[in-house]
Design a protein around this motif. Structure first.
Motif, PDB file in Angstrom:
ATOM      1  N   LYS A 117       0.820  -1.214   0.000  1.00 42.41           N
ATOM      2  CA  LYS A 117       0.000   0.000   0.000  1.00 42.41           C
ATOM      3  C   LYS A 117       0.851   1.261   0.000  1.00 42.41           C
ATOM      4  CE  LYS A 117      -3.888  -2.131   2.443  1.00 42.41           C
ATOM      5  NZ  LYS A 117      -4.704  -2.131   3.684  1.00 42.41           N
ATOM      6  N   HIS A 118       2.116   1.124   0.329  1.00 47.47           N
ATOM      7  CA  HIS A 118       2.994   2.288   0.401  1.00 47.47           C
ATOM      8  C   HIS A 118       4.097   2.250  -0.651  1.00 47.47           C
ATOM      9  CE1 HIS A 118       1.099   3.710   4.097  1.00 47.47           C
ATOM     10  NE2 HIS A 118       1.057   2.448   4.466  1.00 47.47           N
ATOM     11  N   VAL A 119       3.880   1.443  -1.685  1.00 49.26           N
ATOM     12  CA  VAL A 119       4.818   1.365  -2.805  1.00 49.26           C
ATOM     13  C   VAL A 119       4.103   1.773  -4.090  1.00 49.26           C
ATOM     14  CG1 VAL A 119       6.328  -0.151  -4.153  1.00 49.26           C
ATOM     15  CG2 VAL A 119       6.124  -0.470  -1.692  1.00 49.26           C
ATOM     16  N   ARG A 120       4.712   2.650  -4.845  1.00 42.59           N
ATOM     17  CA  ARG A 120       4.093   3.129  -6.084  1.00 42.59           C
ATOM     18  C   ARG A 120       4.005   2.025  -7.128  1.00 42.59           C
ATOM     19  NH1 ARG A 120       8.549   7.751  -5.901  1.00 42.59           N
ATOM     20  NH2 ARG A 120       7.953   8.555  -3.851  1.00 42.59           N
ATOM     21  N   GLU A 121       3.137   2.222  -8.076  1.00 42.22           N
ATOM     22  CA  GLU A 121       3.033   1.277  -9.186  1.00 42.22           C
ATOM     23  C   GLU A 121       4.385   1.202  -9.904  1.00 42.22           C
ATOM     24  OE1 GLU A 121       0.314   0.374 -13.150  1.00 42.22           O
ATOM     25  OE2 GLU A 121      -0.015   2.196 -11.979  1.00 42.22           O
ATOM     26  N   GLY A 122       4.878  -0.008 -10.068  1.00 38.09           N
ATOM     27  CA  GLY A 122       6.186  -0.206 -10.669  1.00 38.09           C
ATOM     28  C   GLY A 122       7.321  -0.166  -9.669  1.00 38.09           C
ATOM     29  N   GLY A 123       6.993   0.193  -8.426  1.00 38.41           N
ATOM     30  CA  GLY A 123       8.002   0.271  -7.379  1.00 38.41           C
ATOM     31  C   GLY A 123       8.470  -1.107  -6.926  1.00 38.41           C
ATOM     32  N   ILE A 124       9.530  -1.121  -6.151  1.00 35.64           N
ATOM     33  CA  ILE A 124      10.230  -2.355  -5.795  1.00 35.64           C
ATOM     34  C   ILE A 124      10.174  -2.616  -4.289  1.00 35.64           C
ATOM     35  CG2 ILE A 124      12.505  -3.459  -5.702  1.00 35.64           C
ATOM     36  CD1 ILE A 124      11.273  -3.397  -8.494  1.00 35.64           C
ATOM     37  N   ILE A 125       9.979  -3.887  -3.932  1.00 34.33           N
ATOM     38  CA  ILE A 125      10.092  -4.333  -2.546  1.00 34.33           C
ATOM     39  C   ILE A 125      11.194  -5.387  -2.482  1.00 34.33           C
ATOM     40  CG2 ILE A 125       8.959  -5.511  -0.628  1.00 34.33           C
ATOM     41  CD1 ILE A 125       6.324  -4.401  -1.509  1.00 34.33           C
ATOM     42  N   VAL A 126      12.137  -5.186  -1.564  1.00 33.18           N
ATOM     43  CA  VAL A 126      13.207  -6.154  -1.349  1.00 33.18           C
ATOM     44  C   VAL A 126      13.073  -6.708   0.067  1.00 33.18           C
ATOM     45  CG1 VAL A 126      15.682  -6.602  -1.456  1.00 33.18           C
ATOM     46  CG2 VAL A 126      14.694  -4.764  -2.841  1.00 33.18           C
ATOM     47  N   LEU A 127      13.027  -8.041   0.179  1.00 30.36           N
ATOM     48  CA  LEU A 127      12.778  -8.698   1.458  1.00 30.36           C
ATOM     49  C   LEU A 127      13.824  -9.782   1.713  1.00 30.36           C
ATOM     50  CD1 LEU A 127       8.999  -9.360   0.763  1.00 30.36           C
ATOM     51  CD2 LEU A 127       9.833  -7.618   2.328  1.00 30.36           C
ATOM     52  N   SER A 128      14.084 -10.030   2.987  1.00 31.16           N
ATOM     53  CA  SER A 128      14.918 -11.181   3.343  1.00 31.16           C
ATOM     54  C   SER A 128      14.129 -12.111   4.256  1.00 31.16           C
ATOM     55  CB  SER A 128      16.207 -10.735   4.047  1.00 31.16           C
ATOM     56  OG  SER A 128      15.939 -10.260   5.358  1.00 31.16           O
ATOM     57  N   PHE A 129      14.374 -13.408   4.105  1.00 33.23           N
ATOM     58  CA  PHE A 129      13.703 -14.437   4.908  1.00 33.23           C
ATOM     59  C   PHE A 129      14.775 -15.358   5.490  1.00 33.23           C
ATOM     60  CE2 PHE A 129      10.814 -13.004   1.651  1.00 33.23           C
ATOM     61  CZ  PHE A 129       9.579 -12.919   2.284  1.00 33.23           C
ATOM     62  N   TRP A 130      14.838 -15.431   6.806  1.00 32.59           N
ATOM     63  CA  TRP A 130      15.860 -16.233   7.483  1.00 32.59           C
ATOM     64  C   TRP A 130      15.539 -17.716   7.331  1.00 32.59           C
ATOM     65  CZ3 TRP A 130      17.117 -15.872  13.445  1.00 32.59           C
ATOM     66  CH2 TRP A 130      18.432 -16.318  13.669  1.00 32.59           C
ATOM     67  N   CYS A 131      16.535 -18.511   6.991  1.00 36.31           N
ATOM     68  CA  CYS A 131      16.344 -19.944   6.736  1.00 36.31           C
ATOM     69  C   CYS A 131      17.287 -20.764   7.618  1.00 36.31           C
ATOM     70  CB  CYS A 131      16.603 -20.265   5.265  1.00 36.31           C
ATOM     71  SG  CYS A 131      15.725 -19.217   4.104  1.00 36.31           S
ATOM     72  N   PHE A 132      17.285 -20.496   8.908  1.00 43.29           N
ATOM     73  CA  PHE A 132      18.311 -21.063   9.786  1.00 43.29           C
ATOM     74  C   PHE A 132      18.139 -22.551  10.068  1.00 43.29           C
ATOM     75  CE2 PHE A 132      15.007 -19.061  12.380  1.00 43.29           C
ATOM     76  CZ  PHE A 132      14.648 -20.080  13.256  1.00 43.29           C
ATOM     77  N   ASP A 133      16.958 -23.126   9.819  1.00 41.55           N
ATOM     78  CA  ASP A 133      16.792 -24.560  10.113  1.00 41.55           C
ATOM     79  C   ASP A 133      16.846 -25.422   8.858  1.00 41.55           C
ATOM     80  OD1 ASP A 133      14.299 -24.464   8.865  1.00 41.55           O
ATOM     81  OD2 ASP A 133      13.267 -25.526  10.476  1.00 41.55           O
ATOM     82  N   ASN A 134      17.349 -24.856   7.766  1.00 49.85           N
ATOM     83  CA  ASN A 134      17.420 -25.617   6.512  1.00 49.85           C
ATOM     84  C   ASN A 134      18.620 -26.555   6.456  1.00 49.85           C
ATOM     85  OD1 ASN A 134      15.096 -24.419   5.713  1.00 49.85           O
ATOM     86  ND2 ASN A 134      15.982 -23.186   4.076  1.00 49.85           N
TER      87      ASN A 134
END
Length: 298
Positions: free
Chosen positions: A184-201
């Protein structure tokens, strides 16, 4: 879920300094993220279709020089801000590299102790390169109360980042709600960069997390301060310790690749652009995702 959130908040309240001391260097995954955005002409390096929406900083003398705007959710000690300033300053392909005030940055975090540590460290750099606004906001509590976790934001951005926070959100449902709130706070065409911790893999990581969780549940039962049953934990939920400190723990969820893909796929506005693993001794600690907001906000 409230107990899990409270444990995490208590952890950061008590260990702000020691946690910040271990978070001084940029993550390797950030470099790949910015290189990818630069290579493909995504914000902040291109995509002229994105309309500029006024930010609070546009009332400053730097208004005409802002070419990068970024919202950093769960910004902690502003380590990503430090990295971003240096990356943009050193990237000769960035149209405003080295220009005073070229970055407009909003950081959001509940722990003011962490953000203050970051502001103190970067005080000289910020006056030269960035216009910074910090919001002290309990994003997790707002989520659990079914309120907009970013309600104080009155505008949108072309670049939204969130690192080291998704694993503290209890339940798949809340994590899905959080992603939708970011959009809701990112413009059309805008980018979201996320990280997801995978410590039990890995077997070693899983065994360690299971042992710490068992120890934490026993400690909680003995303290009688919080009520938490192991059955309240979802798959891949853990209670992790900190530097062998007695009685200190925080909630963390370890992500599988499929779970991350499901979160992105179930967020209607997002199109997955790329993903990769990085960080840690095995270069596999975090799964990163870059997604584009295809719908925009109106």
């Amino acid at each position: 879920m409230q107990t899990l959130a409270s444990l995490t908040n208590d952890f950061y309240n008590k260990e702000a300094q020691s946690f910040s001391d271990t978070r001084t260097h940029p993550w390797d995954g950030w470099i790949y993220a910015m290189d990818y955005l630069f290579k493909h002409g995504f914000p902040p390096f291109g995509n002229n279709k994105i309309s500029v929406v006024p930010t609070p900083c546009e009332q400053t003398p730097f208004a005409k020089t802002h070419h990068c705007d970024c919202i950093d959710v769960a910004c902690g000690n502003l380590r990503f801000l430090d990295f971003l300033i240096n990356y943009l300053h050193n990237n000769k392909g960035y149209p405003n590299a080295g220009t005073k005030g070229a970055l407009s940055y909003i950081g959001i975090d509940k722990q003011s102790a962490l953000t203050q540590l970051g502001m103190q460290k970067l005080s000289h750099t910020l006056t030269q390169h960035a216009c910074v606004t910090i919001h002290t906001t309990d994003v997790l509590s707002r989520l659990m109360e079914e309120h907009d976790p970013l309600a104080e934001l009155t505008h949108t951005t072309s670049l939204m980042v969130c690192f080291g926070f998704m694993h503290h959100i209890p339940s798949f449902k809340l994590r899905q709600t959080f992603l939708s709130a970011l959009c809701k706070h990112v413009r059309e065409g805008g980018i979201i960069v996320l990280s997801f911790w995978c410590f039990d893999n890995t077997e070693q990581g899983r065994t360690k997390a299971q042992a710490q969780t068992k120890e934490a549940l026993c400690a909680l039962a003995a303290q009688q301060r919080y009520t938490l049953d192991a059955r309240e934990l979802e798959n891949n939920d853990y209670l992790l310790g900190w530097k062998h400190t007695q009685g200190v723990m925080r909630y963390a969820h370890s992500f599988s690749e499929q779970e991350v893909f499901n979160l992105i796929a179930n967020t209607a506005a997002l199109n997955l652009l790329t993903y990769w693993y990085a960080d840690g001794k095995d270069n596999h600690s975090n799964l990163y995702v870059i997604a584009q907001n295809a719908c925009g906000t109106h």
